[in-house]
Design an enzyme around this catalytic site. Structure first.
Site, PDB file in Angstrom:
ATOM      1  N   GLY A 127      79.264  17.955  38.143  1.00 28.07           N
ATOM      2  CA  GLY A 127      78.380  19.040  38.557  1.00 28.07           C
ATOM      3  C   GLY A 127      78.688  20.345  37.844  1.00 28.07           C
ATOM      4  O   GLY A 127      78.319  21.409  38.317  1.00 28.07           O
ATOM      5  N   ASN A 192      75.314  25.204  26.740  1.00 34.58           N
ATOM      6  CA  ASN A 192      74.839  23.885  27.150  1.00 34.58           C
ATOM      7  C   ASN A 192      73.375  23.981  27.572  1.00 34.58           C
ATOM      8  O   ASN A 192      73.058  24.546  28.614  1.00 34.58           O
ATOM      9  CB  ASN A 192      75.701  23.376  28.319  1.00 34.58           C
ATOM     10  N   CYS A 195      71.218  21.064  30.563  1.00 35.36           N
ATOM     11  CA  CYS A 195      71.607  21.408  31.937  1.00 35.36           C
ATOM     12  C   CYS A 195      70.338  21.726  32.730  1.00 35.36           C
ATOM     13  O   CYS A 195      69.273  21.897  32.136  1.00 35.36           O
ATOM     14  CB  CYS A 195      72.537  22.619  31.900  1.00 35.36           C
ATOM     15  N   LYS A 230      73.848  22.903  22.682  1.00 42.47           N
ATOM     16  CA  LYS A 230      74.120  21.490  22.962  1.00 42.47           C
ATOM     17  C   LYS A 230      72.895  20.877  23.622  1.00 42.47           C
ATOM     18  O   LYS A 230      72.395  21.405  24.628  1.00 42.47           O
ATOM     19  CB  LYS A 230      75.327  21.424  23.915  1.00 42.47           C
TER      20      LYS A 230
HETATM   21  C1  LIG Z   1      85.012  14.040  31.674  1.00 42.45           C
HETATM   22  C2  LIG Z   1      83.819  14.627  30.989  1.00 42.45           C
HETATM   23  C3  LIG Z   1      83.333  15.886  31.376  1.00 42.45           C
HETATM   24  C4  LIG Z   1      82.228  16.447  30.721  1.00 42.45           C
HETATM   25  N1  LIG Z   1      81.820  17.723  31.056  1.00 42.45           N
HETATM   26  C5  LIG Z   1      80.903  18.380  30.269  1.00 42.45           C
HETATM   27  C6  LIG Z   1      80.630  19.761  30.431  1.00 42.45           C
HETATM   28  O1  LIG Z   1      81.212  20.437  31.276  1.00 42.45           O
HETATM   29  N2  LIG Z   1      79.712  20.333  29.601  1.00 42.45           N
HETATM   30  C7  LIG Z   1      79.055  19.633  28.620  1.00 42.45           C
HETATM   31  O2  LIG Z   1      78.238  20.203  27.890  1.00 42.45           O
HETATM   32  N3  LIG Z   1      79.305  18.313  28.439  1.00 42.45           N
HETATM   33  C8  LIG Z   1      80.216  17.684  29.219  1.00 42.45           C
HETATM   34  N4  LIG Z   1      80.526  16.353  28.974  1.00 42.45           N
HETATM   35  C9  LIG Z   1      79.772  15.627  27.936  1.00 42.45           C
HETATM   36  C10 LIG Z   1      80.526  15.589  26.617  1.00 42.45           C
HETATM   37  O3  LIG Z   1      80.701  16.859  26.042  1.00 42.45           O
HETATM   38  C11 LIG Z   1      79.790  14.697  25.586  1.00 42.45           C
HETATM   39  O4  LIG Z   1      78.584  15.312  25.202  1.00 42.45           O
HETATM   40  C12 LIG Z   1      79.479  13.301  26.105  1.00 42.45           C
HETATM   41  O5  LIG Z   1      80.530  12.835  26.921  1.00 42.45           O
HETATM   42  C13 LIG Z   1      79.271  12.306  24.964  1.00 42.45           C
HETATM   43  O6  LIG Z   1      80.434  12.163  24.188  1.00 42.45           O
HETATM   44  P1  LIG Z   1      81.462  10.924  24.366  1.00 42.45           P
HETATM   45  O7  LIG Z   1      80.654   9.677  24.261  1.00 42.45           O
HETATM   46  O8  LIG Z   1      82.459  11.110  23.263  1.00 42.45           O
HETATM   47  O9  LIG Z   1      82.075  11.082  25.719  1.00 42.45           O
HETATM   48  C14 LIG Z   1      81.599  15.748  29.664  1.00 42.45           C
HETATM   49  C15 LIG Z   1      82.078  14.476  29.304  1.00 42.45           C
HETATM   50  C16 LIG Z   1      83.168  13.913  29.949  1.00 42.45           C
HETATM   51  C17 LIG Z   1      83.667  12.576  29.519  1.00 42.45           C
END
Ligand SMILES: Cc1cc2nc3c(=O)[nH]c(=O)nc-3n(C[C@H](O)[C@H](O)[C@H](O)COP(=O)(O)O)c2cc1C
Length: 355
Positions: A127, A192, A195, A230
């Site tokens: 969240g 971001n 969102c 993003k």
């Molecule tokens: C634990 C976790 C928390 C995340 N929190 C955010 C966040 O706060 N803001 C955001 O823009 N993306 C967030 N993401 C998304 C990642 O930045 C990324 O775009 C997404 O996980 C895809 O990359 P991956 O396949 O390498 O995990 C989060 C991802 C993970 C795994």
């Protein structure tokens, strides 16, 4: 083989904040860099075009550990202008996906559990919590003061939807967040846009006019300092083209992708993540790589077609050095890994061995 994740999914967000990072990131020691920093990133020279996107680095201790272990371009987890609560535990579950998580598969239900396995795909559901700005401003300022050459800490943020339809206040919240990050000494910003959008049920990045207004508002605050936006996966190519035309011309970088949302159930077929509004949740890791690579290719083609200059940040499903090179070949200037890095904290070192 999966290693001890630096963010422990079996612990609460608060326990991770207080006790983490875990595994290799919890060990002292700085991985020595080789050679000179040569990769251009908004006028700074980096040791590598690789890092960790917004999310798993939940406070300064996590960010510093990532820098120490050779992740050169890292983002402090998305912050807000006010303290904001985290969804109840669990926040990270393993999801069973065979092969790619196509949009068709994502329109169905996915089974989640605690049996994390290779190839790693998870759902994350926090969240977008935020510490109080008093805390994160100082935490980020300390990181920036300690930053070594060839590495950069990016300040990630988003506006908070209050659900009252006050669009002006929503836009102003982005300005305030950008100003707070500037005060913390941030030199590279990521907003971001995948969102919630005030007054709608859809993501902000799919509201192109609003995205343009907000990007402009942020640029008025940060001036010449670079801004990355993003975004989520765009199925509609015309919408992506329009977004790039109107927003890509105003910002300095586009990062793709965030997660792909799906309905998440447990082995009994019931909602896996407790609480209202959590029946659907974002999937990330191995099974979404196809979508990130596809977006990078389209962003590169559009950049050429429209004569633009934005930096492309490729994110999604990078779990091995081969994935990193696949993104680079697709056109990513910078590549980032969240899920892959969590379960392989040596990933930056592994990539540098072959870079
Ligand atoms: C634990 C976790 C928390 C995340 N929190 C955010 C966040 O706060 N803001 C955001 O823009 N993306 C967030 N993401 C998304 C990642 O930045 C990324 O775009 C997404 O996980 C895809 O990359 P991956 O396949 O390498 O995990 C989060 C991802 C993970 C795994």
């Amino acid at each position: 083989m999966l290693q001890t994740p630096f963010y422990d999914p079996e612990k609460s967000y608060e326990e991770n904040l207080a006790e983490g990072p875990f595994g290799y990131f919890g060990e002292a020691g700085v991985t020595p860099q080789k050679g000179e920093p040569t990769y251009e990133f908004f006028g700074h020279k980096m040791y590598s075009p690789f890092g960790i996107p917004a999310g798993p680095l939940i406070n300064g201790k996590f960010v510093q550990a990532a820098l120490d272990k050779g992740f050169d371009i890292v983002i402090y987890k998305t912050v807000r202008t006010r303290k904001y609560p985290c969804h109840p535990w669990p926040n990270v579950l393993s999801v069973d996906v065979t092969g790619d998580l196509t949009l068709e598969k994502a329109s169905g239900k996915l089974v989640a559990n605690h049996a994390f396995h290779e190839p790693i795909s998870i759902t994350n559901s926090f969240g977008v919590p935020s510490p109080d700005p008093e805390f994160w401003k100082e935490d980020i300022a300390n990181l920036i003061k300690a930053q070594r050459p060839g590495q950069v800490v990016i300040g990630g943020f988003q506006g908070t939807k209050m659900g009252d339809g006050d669009v002006e206040a929503y836009i102003e919240d982005y300005r305030v967040a950008a100003r707070m990050l500037m005060e913390a000494g941030v030199k590279v910003f990521e907003v971001n846009f995948s969102c919630p959008n005030e007054g709608t049920a859809n993501l902000l990045c799919f509201d192109i006019a609003r995205s343009e207004t907000i990007a402009k508002a942020i640029k008025e605050v940060i001036g010449e300092l670079p801004l990355i936006v993003k975004v989520a996966y765009y199925q509609d190519s015309d919408a992506l083209r329009e977004f790039v035309k109107r927003v890509g011309s105003m910002v300095d970088g586009i990062s793709a992708i965030n997660t792909i949302a799906a309905e998440i159930i447990d082995e009994k077929g019931e909602q896996a993540l407790p609480g209202e509004g959590r029946s659907r949740s974002g999937v990330c890791g191995y099974s979404i790589k196809w979508a990130g690579v596809d977006m990078v290719k389209r962003l590169k083609a559009l950049r050429e077609e429209l004569g633009l200059t934005y930096t492309i940040v490729g994110v999604g499903g990078v779990t091995t050095p081969e994935d990193f090179f696949e993104y680079r070949a697709a056109g990513a200037d910078v590549v980032m890994s969240a899920t892959g890095a969590m379960w392989n904290p040596h990933l930056a070192e592994d990539i540098k061995h072959v870079l």
